[in-house]
Each structure stands twice: as structure tokens, then as C-alpha cells.
Design an enzyme around this catalytic site. Sequence first.
Site, short mmCIF file in Angstrom:
data_model
loop_
_atom_site.label_atom_id
_atom_site.label_comp_id
_atom_site.label_asym_id
_atom_site.label_seq_id
_atom_site.Cartn_x
_atom_site.Cartn_y
_atom_site.Cartn_z
N ASP A 44 0.85 -1.20 0.00
CA ASP A 44 0.00 0.00 0.00
C ASP A 44 0.88 1.24 0.00
O ASP A 44 2.02 1.18 0.46
CB ASP A 44 -0.93 0.00 1.24
CG ASP A 44 -2.21 0.80 1.01
OD1 ASP A 44 -2.12 2.03 0.81
OD2 ASP A 44 -3.31 0.20 1.00
N TYR A 164 -13.59 6.78 -13.57
CA TYR A 164 -13.70 5.58 -12.72
C TYR A 164 -14.38 4.45 -13.50
O TYR A 164 -13.89 3.31 -13.51
CB TYR A 164 -14.47 5.91 -11.44
CG TYR A 164 -14.46 4.81 -10.41
CD1 TYR A 164 -13.45 4.74 -9.45
CD2 TYR A 164 -15.45 3.82 -10.38
CE1 TYR A 164 -13.42 3.73 -8.50
CE2 TYR A 164 -15.43 2.81 -9.44
CZ TYR A 164 -14.43 2.77 -8.50
OH TYR A 164 -14.41 1.75 -7.55
N LYS A 168 -12.67 0.91 -14.66
CA LYS A 168 -13.17 -0.39 -14.20
C LYS A 168 -13.64 -1.26 -15.36
O LYS A 168 -13.45 -2.48 -15.34
CB LYS A 168 -14.28 -0.19 -13.15
CG LYS A 168 -13.78 0.44 -11.84
CD LYS A 168 -12.68 -0.38 -11.18
CE LYS A 168 -12.30 0.15 -9.81
NZ LYS A 168 -11.25 -0.66 -9.16
P1 NAD Z 1 -10.18 1.87 0.59
O1 NAD Z 1 -10.01 3.33 0.34
O2 NAD Z 1 -10.63 1.42 1.92
O3 NAD Z 1 -8.83 1.09 0.21
C1 NAD Z 1 -8.07 1.39 -0.92
C2 NAD Z 1 -6.60 1.23 -0.59
O4 NAD Z 1 -5.84 1.43 -1.78
C3 NAD Z 1 -6.10 2.27 0.43
O5 NAD Z 1 -5.42 1.64 1.50
C4 NAD Z 1 -5.20 3.15 -0.39
O6 NAD Z 1 -4.12 3.70 0.37
C5 NAD Z 1 -4.70 2.20 -1.45
N1 NAD Z 1 -4.20 2.90 -2.62
C6 NAD Z 1 -4.75 3.96 -3.25
N2 NAD Z 1 -3.95 4.36 -4.24
C7 NAD Z 1 -2.87 3.53 -4.24
C8 NAD Z 1 -1.71 3.44 -5.03
N3 NAD Z 1 -1.46 4.33 -6.03
N4 NAD Z 1 -0.82 2.47 -4.76
C9 NAD Z 1 -1.03 1.59 -3.75
N5 NAD Z 1 -2.11 1.64 -2.97
C10 NAD Z 1 -3.02 2.61 -3.21
O7 NAD Z 1 -11.20 1.41 -0.54
P2 NAD Z 1 -11.81 -0.02 -0.92
O8 NAD Z 1 -13.25 0.19 -1.05
O9 NAD Z 1 -11.30 -1.10 -0.08
O10 NAD Z 1 -11.21 -0.16 -2.39
C11 NAD Z 1 -10.50 -1.29 -2.85
C12 NAD Z 1 -10.84 -1.53 -4.31
O11 NAD Z 1 -12.23 -1.86 -4.42
C13 NAD Z 1 -10.62 -0.34 -5.23
O12 NAD Z 1 -10.06 -0.79 -6.45
C14 NAD Z 1 -12.02 0.18 -5.47
O13 NAD Z 1 -12.13 0.88 -6.69
C15 NAD Z 1 -12.79 -1.12 -5.46
N6 NAD Z 1 -14.23 -1.00 -5.23
C16 NAD Z 1 -14.72 -0.42 -4.10
C17 NAD Z 1 -16.09 -0.34 -3.92
C18 NAD Z 1 -16.70 0.31 -2.70
O14 NAD Z 1 -17.90 0.62 -2.73
N7 NAD Z 1 -15.97 0.54 -1.63
C19 NAD Z 1 -16.95 -0.86 -4.90
C20 NAD Z 1 -16.42 -1.47 -6.02
C21 NAD Z 1 -15.05 -1.54 -6.18
#
Ligand code: NAD
Length: 261
Positions: A44, A164, A168
Site C-alpha cells: 500500500d 472511474y 473499471k
Molecule cells: P479503501 O479506500 O478502503 O482502500 C483502498 C486502498 O488502496 C487504500 O489503502 C489506499 O491507500 C490504497 N491505494 C490507493 N492508491 C494507491 C496506489 N497508487 N498504490 C497503492 N495503494 C493505493 O477502498 P476499498 O473500497 O477497499 O477499495 C478497494 C478496491 O475496491 C478499489 O479498487 C475500489 O475501486 C474497489 N471497489 C470499491 C467499492 C466500494 O464501494 N468501496 C466498490 C467497487 C469496487
Amino acid sequence: MFNCMTHHSSFDGKTVVVTGAGSGIGRETAIAFGNGGANVVVADVDVEGGEETAATITEETEGHATFAEVDVTVDADVERMVETATAEYGGLDVAFNNAGVGGTFDATEEITEEDWQRIIDVNLTGVWRCMRTEIPVLLEGDGGAIVNTASILGKAGEAGTPAYTAAKHGVVGLTKVAALDHATDGIRVNAVCPGYIETQMLDDAGVTKDEELLEQTKELHPMKRLGTAEEIADAVLWLASEQASFATGETLVIDGGYLSR
Ligand code: NAD
């Protein structure tokens, strides 16, 4: 926290890299792999969050963990992440390419080029950058499994989310191509497409703090609730496991019925 008894698959002695493992879906999935006995490289940009996840795995699970400070937009960081897996644990078996950032809310013609580039660079190119480094190592070893994080917005659009949603959809396409590239090489490549999940990302988007917006977001899902990170972790572990031995190029939707409307 995660209950290992809910998993019928074991990752005992397997080495797994998880990007975005300092929070949310990545953290819960990294811990779930730890519960399955895996060696986990917790990657991360967020050092504090990443170190906390690694400590949880080491202290509370059957597995082992090493934190790697990694920005998935930086090639050298991604290379170091994979080197950490081979140097610390002797190889690589599973990669969960999950790091991502939320989008801005702008119409297609209004998003700035800077925002567009940043969101595409992390959410789409970041996944490609990781696979580019992981696949040669998997080919040198006994093959393995890759799981990428897409979204319901990898399958449908939502007004005001051009970068976004494009990123995706890109992850869904890229997952299929990588699966086809390596279908006979013992490497399976799949993706998860979560609905809205209660994580920091939704807090940052202001969704969980605004009662009305939160209710509206829940209503988008026929189950009338948000998902949990643990529910996505379960799907990732299945896709990464031997139980999914015939699944490749699949984009598994876990969304409380969102896309079925
Ligand atoms: P989150 O913000 O809790 O976690 C995301 C993590 O990614 C964070 O710890 C952040 O520091 C890290 N990160 C961001 N940019 C980075 C980079 N350049 N290099 C390394 N790490 C990086 O969010 P989440 O919801 O757990 O998201 C995880 C994945 O799930 C993402 O790809 C997001 O698009 C996807 N997602 C989330 C949702 C939702 O509703 N939360 C829905 C669909 C998809």
C-alpha cells in the site's frame, strides 16, 4: 475480524501479494489469506494502514506478513513488491491487484485531464503494471492465480463517473485478455465486481456521513444494504483457490442484486 472456519480452502505456505491492503477490501482479504495460512506481502502507499494490516496478520492469524510501501503507479515500487515475495517467501502463487482510488463526480466533458489521468493510472494502468511484473514470476514457478478488483461500474455506467467507470470497464477487459494469454500456462486471471462496500472509499466520497445519500445508495441494491469487505474477501479467496480451477476470465459480481435490476 475474519473467521478462518468460514473457509474451506487452505493457502498454507502459499505466497500472496495484495495491493491496497492497508484498508477496506484489500485489508480484509489480506487477513483472510492470513487465516488460510498464507505468506502475505501487504502492499500500500499508506504506510500506517499497511503496517497495521501486516501486524494483524502476524499476530492474529496462521499466516505471515511483510509490509511493502508500494505506489502502483510507480514501476520500481511494483517490481520491489514482487521481489519482496520471492526474496522473503521464495516465490509467488497468488496476486490480488486491488489498489484503487474513488472517482471525481464530473460530467464526461467536465472532468479535468489531470483527474482523468490520475484515476486511470491507479485503477487501470496500476492493475496492468502489477500483472506485467507478476506474470513472469508465476510462469517461472508453478503458475498461480490473479484476481483484480473491478466494480459494478466495470459492467454498467453511472452518470458523473467517466474516469472511474472507464477504468473499471478497462479492468474487466484486461482481465479477460490476460486470462486468454495464459489459459494453458496454469495461470488463472479473474476479477471481482463489488457493489457499494462499506469502506474508507465511501467515507471519502461522503456517502456514509450523509444519512440521505447513504439511504439512497443502499436503495440501489435490491438487498437494501451495502456490502462488507469480508463478503468480497470470500469471493476473492474462492477465485484464488483450487476450488475455482476451471474459472478464468470470469468477472464475479457481488452486489446485492444491483446489476440484476
Ligand atoms: P479503501 O479506500 O478502503 O482502500 C483502498 C486502498 O488502496 C487504500 O489503502 C489506499 O491507500 C490504497 N491505494 C490507493 N492508491 C494507491 C496506489 N497508487 N498504490 C497503492 N495503494 C493505493 O477502498 P476499498 O473500497 O477497499 O477499495 C478497494 C478496491 O475496491 C478499489 O479498487 C475500489 O475501486 C474497489 N471497489 C470499491 C467499492 C466500494 O464501494 N468501496 C466498490 C467497487 C469496487
